[in-house]
Enzyme design. Sequence first.
Site, PDB file in Angstrom:
ATOM      1  CG  ASP A   1       6.659 -14.149  19.487  1.00  0.00           C
ATOM      2  OD1 ASP A   1       6.324 -13.969  18.296  1.00  0.00           O
ATOM      3  OD2 ASP A   1       7.697 -13.652  19.978  1.00  0.00           O
TER       4      ASP A   1
ATOM      5  CG  HIS B   1      11.221 -19.400  16.520  1.00  0.00           C
ATOM      6  ND1 HIS B   1      11.041 -19.494  15.158  1.00  0.00           N
ATOM      7  CD2 HIS B   1      10.929 -18.126  16.851  1.00  0.00           C
ATOM      8  CE1 HIS B   1      10.653 -18.315  14.703  1.00  0.00           C
ATOM      9  NE2 HIS B   1      10.570 -17.475  15.704  1.00  0.00           N
TER      10      HIS B   1
ATOM     11  CE  LYS C   1      18.189 -17.952  14.329  1.00  0.00           C
ATOM     12  NZ  LYS C   1      18.770 -16.629  14.149  1.00  0.00           N
TER      13      LYS C   1
ATOM     14  NE  ARG D   1      -2.544  -0.186   3.433  1.00  0.00           N
ATOM     15  CZ  ARG D   1      -3.235  -0.345   4.525  1.00  0.00           C
ATOM     16  NH1 ARG D   1      -4.522  -0.580   4.450  1.00  0.00           N
ATOM     17  NH2 ARG D   1      -2.672  -0.281   5.704  1.00  0.00           N
TER      18      ARG D   1
ATOM     19  CE  LYS E   1      10.086 -11.355  22.792  1.00  0.00           C
ATOM     20  NZ  LYS E   1      10.826 -11.540  21.558  1.00  0.00           N
TER      21      LYS E   1
ATOM     22  CE  LYS F   1       7.119 -15.277  15.096  1.00  0.00           C
ATOM     23  NZ  LYS F   1       8.163 -15.387  16.086  1.00  0.00           N
TER      24      LYS F   1
ATOM     25  CD  GLU G   1      13.931 -12.979  21.536  1.00  0.00           C
ATOM     26  OE1 GLU G   1      14.044 -12.626  20.370  1.00  0.00           O
ATOM     27  OE2 GLU G   1      12.844 -13.091  22.119  1.00  0.00           O
TER      28      GLU G   1
ATOM     29  CG  HIS H   1      13.707 -16.324  11.376  1.00  0.00           C
ATOM     30  ND1 HIS H   1      12.577 -15.942  12.060  1.00  0.00           N
ATOM     31  CD2 HIS H   1      14.742 -16.054  12.197  1.00  0.00           C
ATOM     32  CE1 HIS H   1      12.938 -15.466  13.240  1.00  0.00           C
ATOM     33  NE2 HIS H   1      14.243 -15.521  13.344  1.00  0.00           N
TER      34      HIS H   1
HETATM   35  P1  NAD Z   1       4.955  -3.828   8.627  1.00  0.00           P
HETATM   36  O1  NAD Z   1       3.758  -3.298   9.318  1.00  0.00           O
HETATM   37  O2  NAD Z   1       6.256  -3.140   8.841  1.00  0.00           O
HETATM   38  O3  NAD Z   1       4.696  -3.839   7.053  1.00  0.00           O
HETATM   39  C1  NAD Z   1       3.489  -4.260   6.508  1.00  0.00           C
HETATM   40  C2  NAD Z   1       3.535  -4.132   4.989  1.00  0.00           C
HETATM   41  O4  NAD Z   1       2.261  -4.593   4.505  1.00  0.00           O
HETATM   42  C3  NAD Z   1       3.725  -2.715   4.442  1.00  0.00           C
HETATM   43  O5  NAD Z   1       4.539  -2.783   3.302  1.00  0.00           O
HETATM   44  C4  NAD Z   1       2.310  -2.294   4.046  1.00  0.00           C
HETATM   45  O6  NAD Z   1       2.275  -1.360   2.965  1.00  0.00           O
HETATM   46  C5  NAD Z   1       1.754  -3.625   3.591  1.00  0.00           C
HETATM   47  N1  NAD Z   1       0.283  -3.653   3.646  1.00  0.00           N
HETATM   48  C6  NAD Z   1      -0.505  -3.424   4.709  1.00  0.00           C
HETATM   49  N2  NAD Z   1      -1.809  -3.529   4.348  1.00  0.00           N
HETATM   50  C7  NAD Z   1      -1.820  -3.826   3.026  1.00  0.00           C
HETATM   51  C8  NAD Z   1      -2.853  -4.059   2.070  1.00  0.00           C
HETATM   52  N3  NAD Z   1      -4.135  -4.010   2.403  1.00  0.00           N
HETATM   53  N4  NAD Z   1      -2.488  -4.367   0.819  1.00  0.00           N
HETATM   54  C9  NAD Z   1      -1.182  -4.437   0.458  1.00  0.00           C
HETATM   55  N5  NAD Z   1      -0.174  -4.226   1.318  1.00  0.00           N
HETATM   56  C10 NAD Z   1      -0.488  -3.923   2.577  1.00  0.00           C
HETATM   57  O7  NAD Z   1       5.039  -5.367   9.019  1.00  0.00           O
HETATM   58  P2  NAD Z   1       6.352  -6.290   9.119  1.00  0.00           P
HETATM   59  O8  NAD Z   1       6.972  -6.105  10.461  1.00  0.00           O
HETATM   60  O9  NAD Z   1       7.195  -6.098   7.916  1.00  0.00           O
HETATM   61  O10 NAD Z   1       5.719  -7.763   9.140  1.00  0.00           O
HETATM   62  C11 NAD Z   1       5.202  -8.395   7.985  1.00  0.00           C
HETATM   63  C12 NAD Z   1       4.889  -9.857   8.314  1.00  0.00           C
HETATM   64  O11 NAD Z   1       6.081 -10.517   8.715  1.00  0.00           O
HETATM   65  C13 NAD Z   1       3.920 -10.040   9.484  1.00  0.00           C
HETATM   66  O12 NAD Z   1       3.133 -11.185   9.239  1.00  0.00           O
HETATM   67  C14 NAD Z   1       4.826 -10.285  10.678  1.00  0.00           C
HETATM   68  O13 NAD Z   1       4.185 -11.051  11.674  1.00  0.00           O
HETATM   69  C15 NAD Z   1       5.921 -11.094  10.001  1.00  0.00           C
HETATM   70  N6  NAD Z   1       7.213 -11.058  10.710  1.00  0.00           N
HETATM   71  C16 NAD Z   1       7.849  -9.867  10.903  1.00  0.00           C
HETATM   72  C17 NAD Z   1       9.076  -9.853  11.548  1.00  0.00           C
HETATM   73  C18 NAD Z   1       9.846  -8.586  11.743  1.00  0.00           C
HETATM   74  O14 NAD Z   1      10.961  -8.661  12.292  1.00  0.00           O
HETATM   75  N7  NAD Z   1       9.338  -7.435  11.325  1.00  0.00           N
HETATM   76  C19 NAD Z   1       9.655 -11.054  12.012  1.00  0.00           C
HETATM   77  C20 NAD Z   1       8.970 -12.251  11.785  1.00  0.00           C
HETATM   78  C21 NAD Z   1       7.756 -12.234  11.128  1.00  0.00           C
END
Ligand code: NAD
Length: 484
Positions: A235, A240, A182, A51, A331, A148, A216, A178
């Site tokens: 979580d 994991h 590793k 988005r 944590k 996840k 952590e 992930h």
């Molecule tokens: P974020 O909130 O930083 O990013 C979300 C992304 O989704 C953005 O690019 C946004 O534009 C897009 N988005 C939101 N609504 C949308 C829609 N309706 N249509 C199209 N795009 C849309 O989230 P994140 O931290 O990057 O996490 C993404 C996924 O990865 C989640 O499922 C999260 O649980 C998982 N995850 C994240 C991490 C991390 O370290 N950030 C680690 C493990 C898993």
Amino acid sequence: MVSRVIPVDPFDLVIFGGTGDLAQRKILPALFRRYCAGQWSADARIIAAARGELDVNAFREMVSVSLNRHVPKRAKDLKALNGFLANVDYVALDALSDSGWSELAGKLREDRIRAFYFSVGPRLFGPLAERINASGLANTETRIVVEKPFGHDLQSAQALNATLAAHFSESQIYRIDHYLGKETVQNLMAVRFGNMLFEPLWNSQYVDHIQITVAETVGIDGREEYYERAGAMRDMVQNHLMQLLCLIAMEPPAKFDPNAVRDEKLKVIRALDPVEPHHIVRGQFAAGPDGPGYREVVGNPRSTTESYVALRAHISNWRWAGTPFYLRTGKRLVARSSVINVLFKDAPHSIFGEEAGRHANALSIRLQPNEGITLKVTIKEPGQGGMRLVDVPLDMSFAEALGPENQDPPDAYERLVMDVIRGNQTLFMRGDEVEAAWAWTDPVIAGWQARGDVPKPYDSGSTGPGDAELLMKRDGRRWQGIKP
Ligand code: NAD
């Protein structure tokens, strides 16, 4: 020792959520490093879809800033940056409406591997799977990568599996954990099944118990809303720690093949006994000199979500009956450290008499930081008149043992994203594995809810609540130290 890089076939990789934290911090840096390593074919391409109305140059600028920040200096090849960015494209798209889908379709090319990475919140996983199909973007060679959390409990995981299965076959679905990417986690399998030395001893006859620790130092900043609903059990333990438990406990698969490995992991999960309530300790970090407590962080003074879990698990099968597995994760602990300790039994008889003391071998597999393996062996204490024994470590740090070019081993995401392109599902969770893990986790959480259980407070920077020490002490054992 330099490993040979085998280029993958040409691909179009669509990253839904390409502007998000995970994509910018992990996925795109991982792809850049593989590009620098020469693993991409010449005309591979990444299309970020998210988005937000960005033009492609603004998106490339965003990626450039992220790569500078998140790729380690040693691994950075800035000369390659422009070449990489030229292969990166952007589409503004909404997962929940028609907006942007025909533009995305126009950018995808025939005759190449097509992968869709769902790096968005879990509520969008189902809608994305549906729209990819409704827009005619999928063929039998298409792969989807799902981040996840995979469900919140058994019921939601089953529903998500069913939604994905309506549009893709199991061989097209790559559920990421992930931890499995590793290097040292894969080394667990290499150590167990590539050496004659360990496997004959790898059972309850010789192993006293096994400890799996994922400690952590970070808290939950920026993830308060999600974490308050999840807690450490959902979580970390359900995915994991469960995966580590499977790899350490599974039977040798007939081959290193996706279904052979995952069949064996599934058997471990299914052989797990339900956890007894007195074999589990929950904790929540309290306010201290170095920061607010969990409840202040989430803004809920009555929160009963756990930021720490320690538990004793049993696997009821021929190999492991009678050998407990102690798992803990938390944590804001004293150090960041993921390690598996295999504690062997004492020798059945000491020929050196009482004065030599009791000694047992221990194998420590360090997943992070400083990946490596230590084997504790017993030798004679030098210079002593009698036969006094002392334990010394046989220490192998992978970075030291394998040479300077292995100082920066590939990040987990590098391995996993390339495996998606190669079509290798070995390091991804199968749907039935995820469901079995939830089936084991759900009753634990339901029990806490039914009993109105409140987690024990623990100090930030400690090793967790005192009750976790008692869990071990009651069994005449103790946790191995959490070392950075
Ligand atoms: P974020 O909130 O930083 O990013 C979300 C992304 O989704 C953005 O690019 C946004 O534009 C897009 N988005 C939101 N609504 C949308 C829609 N309706 N249509 C199209 N795009 C849309 O989230 P994140 O931290 O990057 O996490 C993404 C996924 O990865 C989640 O499922 C999260 O649980 C998982 N995850 C994240 C991490 C991390 O370290 N950030 C680690 C493990 C898993």
